[in-house]
Enzyme design. Structure first.
Site, PDB file in Angstrom:
ATOM      1  N   LEU A  13       0.812  -1.225   0.000  1.00  0.00           N
ATOM      2  CA  LEU A  13       0.000   0.000   0.000  1.00  0.00           C
ATOM      3  C   LEU A  13       0.842   1.269   0.000  1.00  0.00           C
ATOM      4  O   LEU A  13       0.583   2.201   0.756  1.00  0.00           O
ATOM      5  CB  LEU A  13      -0.954  -0.024   1.198  1.00  0.00           C
ATOM      6  CG  LEU A  13      -1.968  -1.179   1.176  1.00  0.00           C
ATOM      7  CD1 LEU A  13      -2.704  -1.290   2.513  1.00  0.00           C
ATOM      8  CD2 LEU A  13      -2.981  -0.990   0.039  1.00  0.00           C
ATOM      9  N   SER A 133       0.499   1.720 -15.649  1.00  0.00           N
ATOM     10  CA  SER A 133       1.095   3.028 -15.907  1.00  0.00           C
ATOM     11  C   SER A 133       0.121   4.149 -15.582  1.00  0.00           C
ATOM     12  O   SER A 133      -1.087   3.980 -15.666  1.00  0.00           O
ATOM     13  CB  SER A 133       1.504   3.146 -17.368  1.00  0.00           C
ATOM     14  OG  SER A 133       1.977   4.459 -17.598  1.00  0.00           O
ATOM     15  N   LYS A 188       5.294  -3.049 -20.773  1.00  0.00           N
ATOM     16  CA  LYS A 188       5.353  -1.910 -19.852  1.00  0.00           C
ATOM     17  C   LYS A 188       6.768  -1.313 -19.832  1.00  0.00           C
ATOM     18  O   LYS A 188       6.953  -0.088 -19.785  1.00  0.00           O
ATOM     19  CB  LYS A 188       4.920  -2.333 -18.438  1.00  0.00           C
ATOM     20  CG  LYS A 188       5.112  -1.263 -17.356  1.00  0.00           C
ATOM     21  CD  LYS A 188       4.272  -0.039 -17.630  1.00  0.00           C
ATOM     22  CE  LYS A 188       4.264   1.091 -16.641  1.00  0.00           C
ATOM     23  NZ  LYS A 188       5.261   1.335 -15.691  1.00  0.00           N
ATOM     24  N   HIS A 191       7.188   0.704 -22.925  1.00  0.00           N
ATOM     25  CA  HIS A 191       6.393   1.924 -22.714  1.00  0.00           C
ATOM     26  C   HIS A 191       7.246   2.936 -21.953  1.00  0.00           C
ATOM     27  O   HIS A 191       7.307   4.115 -22.317  1.00  0.00           O
ATOM     28  CB  HIS A 191       5.120   1.556 -21.938  1.00  0.00           C
ATOM     29  CG  HIS A 191       4.442   2.715 -21.259  1.00  0.00           C
ATOM     30  ND1 HIS A 191       4.951   3.309 -20.122  1.00  0.00           N
ATOM     31  CD2 HIS A 191       3.318   3.406 -21.563  1.00  0.00           C
ATOM     32  CE1 HIS A 191       4.163   4.305 -19.768  1.00  0.00           C
ATOM     33  NE2 HIS A 191       3.164   4.373 -20.622  1.00  0.00           N
ATOM     34  N   ASN A 192       7.917   2.496 -20.905  1.00  0.00           N
ATOM     35  CA  ASN A 192       8.746   3.414 -20.120  1.00  0.00           C
ATOM     36  C   ASN A 192       9.935   3.927 -20.935  1.00  0.00           C
ATOM     37  O   ASN A 192      10.330   5.083 -20.805  1.00  0.00           O
ATOM     38  CB  ASN A 192       9.247   2.725 -18.846  1.00  0.00           C
ATOM     39  CG  ASN A 192       8.158   2.603 -17.802  1.00  0.00           C
ATOM     40  OD1 ASN A 192       6.973   2.642 -18.119  1.00  0.00           O
ATOM     41  ND2 ASN A 192       8.549   2.439 -16.554  1.00  0.00           N
ATOM     42  N   GLU A 195       8.713   6.539 -23.023  1.00  0.00           N
ATOM     43  CA  GLU A 195       8.490   7.704 -22.148  1.00  0.00           C
ATOM     44  C   GLU A 195       9.804   8.490 -21.966  1.00  0.00           C
ATOM     45  O   GLU A 195       9.814   9.722 -22.023  1.00  0.00           O
ATOM     46  CB  GLU A 195       7.965   7.167 -20.807  1.00  0.00           C
ATOM     47  CG  GLU A 195       7.637   8.172 -19.760  1.00  0.00           C
ATOM     48  CD  GLU A 195       7.224   7.454 -18.457  1.00  0.00           C
ATOM     49  OE1 GLU A 195       6.325   6.589 -18.499  1.00  0.00           O
ATOM     50  OE2 GLU A 195       7.817   7.748 -17.403  1.00  0.00           O
ATOM     51  N   HIS A 462      36.653 -11.851 -42.512  1.00  0.00           N
ATOM     52  CA  HIS A 462      35.275 -12.154 -42.118  1.00  0.00           C
ATOM     53  C   HIS A 462      34.369 -12.438 -43.318  1.00  0.00           C
ATOM     54  O   HIS A 462      33.204 -12.747 -43.134  1.00  0.00           O
ATOM     55  CB  HIS A 462      34.701 -10.989 -41.295  1.00  0.00           C
ATOM     56  CG  HIS A 462      35.376 -10.835 -39.965  1.00  0.00           C
ATOM     57  ND1 HIS A 462      35.327 -11.800 -38.997  1.00  0.00           N
ATOM     58  CD2 HIS A 462      36.153  -9.846 -39.465  1.00  0.00           C
ATOM     59  CE1 HIS A 462      36.024 -11.401 -37.945  1.00  0.00           C
ATOM     60  NE2 HIS A 462      36.546 -10.222 -38.211  1.00  0.00           N
TER      61      HIS A 462
HETATM   62  P1  NBP Z   1       7.552   1.201  -3.949  1.00  0.00           P
HETATM   63  O1  NBP Z   1       8.173   0.686  -5.198  1.00  0.00           O
HETATM   64  O2  NBP Z   1       8.139   2.387  -3.303  1.00  0.00           O
HETATM   65  O3  NBP Z   1       7.475  -0.011  -2.884  1.00  0.00           O
HETATM   66  C1  NBP Z   1       6.958   0.187  -1.607  1.00  0.00           C
HETATM   67  C2  NBP Z   1       6.105  -0.990  -1.196  1.00  0.00           C
HETATM   68  O4  NBP Z   1       6.886  -2.203  -1.222  1.00  0.00           O
HETATM   69  C3  NBP Z   1       5.586  -0.859   0.221  1.00  0.00           C
HETATM   70  O5  NBP Z   1       4.297  -1.386   0.291  1.00  0.00           O
HETATM   71  C4  NBP Z   1       6.589  -1.684   1.008  1.00  0.00           C
HETATM   72  O6  NBP Z   1       6.122  -2.150   2.235  1.00  0.00           O
HETATM   73  C5  NBP Z   1       6.764  -2.838   0.064  1.00  0.00           C
HETATM   74  N1  NBP Z   1       7.914  -3.683   0.394  1.00  0.00           N
HETATM   75  C6  NBP Z   1       9.240  -3.436   0.325  1.00  0.00           C
HETATM   76 BR1  NBP Z   1       9.992  -1.853  -0.161  1.00  0.00          BR
HETATM   77  N2  NBP Z   1       9.991  -4.461   0.703  1.00  0.00           N
HETATM   78  C7  NBP Z   1       9.112  -5.419   1.044  1.00  0.00           C
HETATM   79  C8  NBP Z   1       9.259  -6.737   1.499  1.00  0.00           C
HETATM   80  N3  NBP Z   1      10.465  -7.253   1.674  1.00  0.00           N
HETATM   81  N4  NBP Z   1       8.146  -7.461   1.763  1.00  0.00           N
HETATM   82  C9  NBP Z   1       6.930  -6.936   1.568  1.00  0.00           C
HETATM   83  N5  NBP Z   1       6.714  -5.679   1.121  1.00  0.00           N
HETATM   84  C10 NBP Z   1       7.788  -4.940   0.855  1.00  0.00           C
HETATM   85  O7  NBP Z   1       5.981   1.467  -4.179  1.00  0.00           O
HETATM   86  P2  NBP Z   1       5.249   2.198  -5.391  1.00  0.00           P
HETATM   87  O8  NBP Z   1       5.937   3.448  -5.798  1.00  0.00           O
HETATM   88  O9  NBP Z   1       3.816   2.252  -4.999  1.00  0.00           O
HETATM   89  O10 NBP Z   1       5.400   1.160  -6.601  1.00  0.00           O
HETATM   90  C11 NBP Z   1       4.929  -0.155  -6.567  1.00  0.00           C
HETATM   91  C12 NBP Z   1       5.312  -0.829  -7.875  1.00  0.00           C
HETATM   92  O11 NBP Z   1       4.684  -0.133  -8.962  1.00  0.00           O
HETATM   93  C13 NBP Z   1       6.809  -0.817  -8.182  1.00  0.00           C
HETATM   94  O12 NBP Z   1       7.157  -1.953  -8.893  1.00  0.00           O
HETATM   95  C14 NBP Z   1       6.965   0.412  -9.066  1.00  0.00           C
HETATM   96  O13 NBP Z   1       8.109   0.332  -9.901  1.00  0.00           O
HETATM   97  C15 NBP Z   1       5.673   0.352  -9.863  1.00  0.00           C
HETATM   98  N6  NBP Z   1       5.218   1.639 -10.401  1.00  0.00           N
HETATM   99  C16 NBP Z   1       5.334   2.779  -9.675  1.00  0.00           C
HETATM  100  C17 NBP Z   1       4.871   3.983 -10.190  1.00  0.00           C
HETATM  101  C18 NBP Z   1       4.953   5.263  -9.403  1.00  0.00           C
HETATM  102  O14 NBP Z   1       4.616   6.319  -9.957  1.00  0.00           O
HETATM  103  N7  NBP Z   1       5.355   5.232  -8.144  1.00  0.00           N
HETATM  104  C19 NBP Z   1       4.284   4.007 -11.462  1.00  0.00           C
HETATM  105  C20 NBP Z   1       4.151   2.816 -12.171  1.00  0.00           C
HETATM  106  C21 NBP Z   1       4.617   1.635 -11.623  1.00  0.00           C
HETATM  107  P3  NBP Z   1       6.435  -1.321   3.575  1.00  0.00           P
HETATM  108  O15 NBP Z   1       5.434  -0.230   3.597  1.00  0.00           O
HETATM  109  O16 NBP Z   1       6.259  -2.330   4.633  1.00  0.00           O
HETATM  110  O17 NBP Z   1       7.846  -0.817   3.480  1.00  0.00           O
END
Ligand code: NBP
Length: 486
Positions: A13, A133, A188, A191-192, A195, A462
């Site tokens: 979350l 995304s 995806k 896509h990035n 971007e 070659h």
């Molecule tokens: P983050 O990539 O910053 O990850 C944070 C989440 O991972 C938290 O819920 C955290 O739990 C959990 N976590 C971690 Br760190 N280590 C963990 C572990 N060992 N066991 C269980 N949970 C763990 O979050 P986000 O920015 O919301 O992105 C989530 C995914 O979506 C990523 O793959 C990201 O690349 C992708 N994404 C992000 C965006 C963006 O704009 N941010 C856009 C598109 C895609 P905790 O709270 O307990 O530390």
């Protein structure tokens, strides 16, 4: 606590997970949520109450979380890619049952998804790797989603994603089943990469207009606002216009001028470039945008280099010629559009090459359709790409689609003027220059590669092919060259 089992669960979350969970609940699907750090569970439950008493139920332990979901269970994970995903799967698997589905919504490396799909299948679980995304706003109000992996798992989540995704008039929800294995993550990733290309090209347009055209932030705001009403209409042009309108709340002037010129990155652009090299797909626009980020990171070295060259009489801008602003703005718009066509052509060809290697059968026009809304690269331009692949699904390159070819021909003089002006002014436009070189190489029947091949045969035997006779040839270049001198 939910009285009835919920329709779906979401674990993780942070920014993405919290917003996607609220979006799902708002669309009428009761959802259970869980996070390793429980304060985020409470925070999400609180938001669900505030945002309209949404049917969202929080759990502090994985067992009660999993057991609160109706069978076969569907759980979306939105945790940091890599080891956290493996850890989360391990935690949840202890309570899952045969037929349950795990969906990874993160930016995961596609091979990790393929490995996990096989591993969880041993317990009878289904697996999807679903790129999401649109950032925070997209996740909350309608992202573009790229699910790949088990089709059966997709069928279990289809009714939800069709409602949760961004909805685009005339082309529907921005989601479709992408294909088998890690195809959703791969798409995806590209896509990035695209971007990265778009952002770099926009930054170059800004640099030329500001540094050579001497446009103020007010003028830039109005130029980008205007561009967003035409062929360049897109999310990235829109937010760029907004950025130029924002004043610094900590001092005078505009905030954009105070932002450090050092770009961060999380890795998907680098993976895209690595994959392009791996598959021998030319992707110079996307590659130059990655290099531009690396160069931006050398801030301290650049400051020192500027001193060295200033001492040698080299200013920041090498010309103080006055330019016709109106003409320059028009030329830069055309250069940006033509470069963008090259960048998308590279990205699409990379996806096609991977699809052929893996037998994924990906439909490029469908990808353009689901990128039309919700995601960061959403743009009116994607409609034209979809139409190009509708006209010819086997199109070798977007550049040779009759409509795009016509558009490029109409813009190429302006494009060359912008690149020449930038070069003569000492302003680097790596994305626009690389795109132009891509176009000029792709459209030429004969390249100087004959000489490179002759050199390879000269020093390494070659062999080479001939233009007039079939077969493989080798010449004793050294002997002949030296003998002819005797
Ligand atoms: P983050 O990539 O910053 O990850 C944070 C989440 O991972 C938290 O819920 C955290 O739990 C959990 N976590 C971690 Br760190 N280590 C963990 C572990 N060992 N066991 C269980 N949970 C763990 O979050 P986000 O920015 O919301 O992105 C989530 C995914 O979506 C990523 O793959 C990201 O690349 C992708 N994404 C992000 C965006 C963006 O704009 N941010 C856009 C598109 C895609 P905790 O709270 O307990 O530390």
């Amino acid at each position: 606590m939910a009285v009835q089992p919920t329709r779906i669960g979401l674990a993780g979350l942070a920014v993405m997970g919290q917003n996607l969970a609220l979006n799902i609940a708002e669309k009428g699907f009761p959802i259970s949520v869980y996070n390793r750090t429980t304060s985020k569970v409470d925070e999400t439950v609180e938001r669900a109450k505030k945002e309209g008493n949404l049917p969202l139920y929080g759990f502090h332990d994985p067992e009660s979380f999993v057991k609160s979901i109706q069978k076969p269970r569907v759980i979306i994970m939105l945790v940091k890619a890599g080891a956290p995903v493996d850890q989360t799967i391990k935690t949840l698997s202890a309570y899952l049952e045969k037929g349950d589905c795990i969906v990874d919504g993160g930016n995961e490396w596609y091979e990790n998804t393929e490995r996990r799909e096989k591993a969880v299948a041993e317990n009878g679980f289904l697996y999807l790797g679903m790129g999401v995304s649109g950032g925070e706003e997209g996740a909350r109000n309608g992202p573009s989603m790229m699910p790949g992996g088990s089709l059966e798992a997709y069928k279990n989540i289809e009714d939800i994603v069709l409602k949760v995704a961004a909805q685009v008039r005339d082309s529907g929800p921005c989601v479709t089943y992408i294909g088998k294995g890690g195809s959703g993550n791969f798409v995806k990733m590209v896509h990035n990469g695209i971007e990265y290309g778009d952002m770099q090209l926009i930054a170059e347009a800004y640099d030329v207009l500001k540094s050579v055209g001497k446009l103020s932030n007010e003028e830039l705001h109005s130029v980008f606002t205007d561009w967003n009403k035409g062929e360049l209409e897109s999310f990235l042009i829109e937010i760029t216009a907004d950025i130029f309108g924002i004043k610094d709340d900590k001092g005078d002037g505009h905030l954009v001028d105070k932002v450090l010129d050092k770009t961060g990155m999380k890795g998907t652009g680098k993976w895209t470039v690595q994959q392009a090299a791996e598959l021998s797909v030319p992707a110079p626009t996307i590659e130059s945008s990655l290099d531009a980020r690396f160069l931006s990171g050398l801030k301290d070295e650049r400051v020192q280099a500027a001193k060295v060259f200033k001492a040698g009489g080299f200013g920041d801008i090498l010309t103080d010629q006055t330019v016709d602003k109106k003409q320059l703005i028009d030329d830069v718009r055309k250069a940006l559009y033509a470069s963008k066509i090259c960048s998308y052509a590279q990205g699409m060809n990379l996806i096609r090459a991977k699809s052929m290697e893996k037998g994924w059968g990906l439909k490029l026009g469908e990808l353009a359709r689901i990128w039309k809304g919700g995601c960061i690269i959403r743009a009116i331009f994607l409609d034209r790409i979809k139409q190009a692949y509708d006209r010819n699904a086997e199109l070798a390159n977007l550049l040779v689609d009759p409509e795009f070819a016509k558009e490029i021909i109409e813009r190429q003089s302006a494009w060359r003027r912008v690149v020449c002006l930038a070069i003569n002014s000492g302003i680097s436009t790596p994305g626009m220059s690389a795109s132009l070189a891509y176009f000029d190489s792709y459209r030429r029947e004969r390249l100087p590669a004959n000489l490179v091949q002759a050199q390879r045969d000269y020093f390494g035997a070659h062999t080479y092919e001939r233009t007039d006779v079939e077969g493989s040839f080798h010449t004793e270049w050294f002997k002949i060259a030296r003998q002819s001198k005797i």
